[in-house]
Design an enzyme around this catalytic site. Sequence first.
Site: not given
Length: 359
Positions: A98, A168, A192
Amino acid sequence: MYNFFAGPAGLPAPVLRRAQQELTDYAGTGMSVMELSHRSPWFEEILHRAGAALRRLMQIPPAYHVLFLQGGATTQFSAVPLNLLHRGAAAYLDTGVWASKAAEEAARFGPVRILASGKASGYREIPDFGALAVPQDLGYLHLTTNNTIYGTALHALPRAGSVPLAADMSSDILSRPYRVEDFGLIYAGAQKNIGPSGLTVVIVREDLIGRAQPHTPLMLDYAVHARAGSMHNTPPAFAIYMAGLVFEWLEAQGGVAAIDRINEAKAQLLYAFLDSSSLFRPHVQPPHRSRMNVAFGLADPALEARCLREAEAAGFQGLAGHRSAGGLRASLYNAVPIEAVQALADFLRDFEQRTVTSA
């Protein structure tokens, strides 16, 4: 059933029950939250409460905007450089897929430097950036605080000087204390630790907005959303409502400091078993380990497949590792109770004893 999926992940049971109770009649309106106008006073109150609760939980200073947006964290891979790359280059710490994708996307909008990378190790460890000299002419330095695929996490921040840190935090926001003042920008997909998918939270310092690149689409301009109070267009109303319920649940648990202690206990419980096991092997060494995503495996791939089959039959869901990494992975987000982690450790211990005995 025990939910260990990496995302979308489980939600706290009290939150689901509350949403169920209010599903067809929110606050006596006779309407579901999904039916309320986003311009109605009822939804404005939902939005205000969610933002205020998040500010309390993370102790967000007044100089930061809290934005509730759409598009997932992946959309922020574009929005961050479009809004923050006012000068020089953007710098990235490459700690996983990511982070790498974020850097690749940023390169579409300006020069990008990779200051450190864990790619050579297969992203099984965090690169050493303790002595990293961060050039002060950078527009920002981007990092990913937790890496869901590989089970690694940053346990310290680089010394960036005056360069804003853009983080992030999709998979560990609200799971441990962070000083918001250490960052210029924080963003996180909700699915999440915050709520259902479809919502992205952005926390951005006031002085970093209002200078977006000229070709920035309106929907990616933080200043547009800040001026409109996250309602430049119809927001993800039900996801914001659910996030607000999760924030209230987290406050009732004692806040981030309290959930931090619980998350530490959950991770220690599972890692202690894996480190003592003769059959299971944790993928990551202790200095680099994530508490949110515990990646592990077995030497024999056939045993991994059997273990996953038996685990699912026993009620353990979501233990298959990411398709790019293989193995097994247990995601221990805030909503996962410690009883579920104990049950998983007991199952793995029993599987090991049965396997070793039969061998």
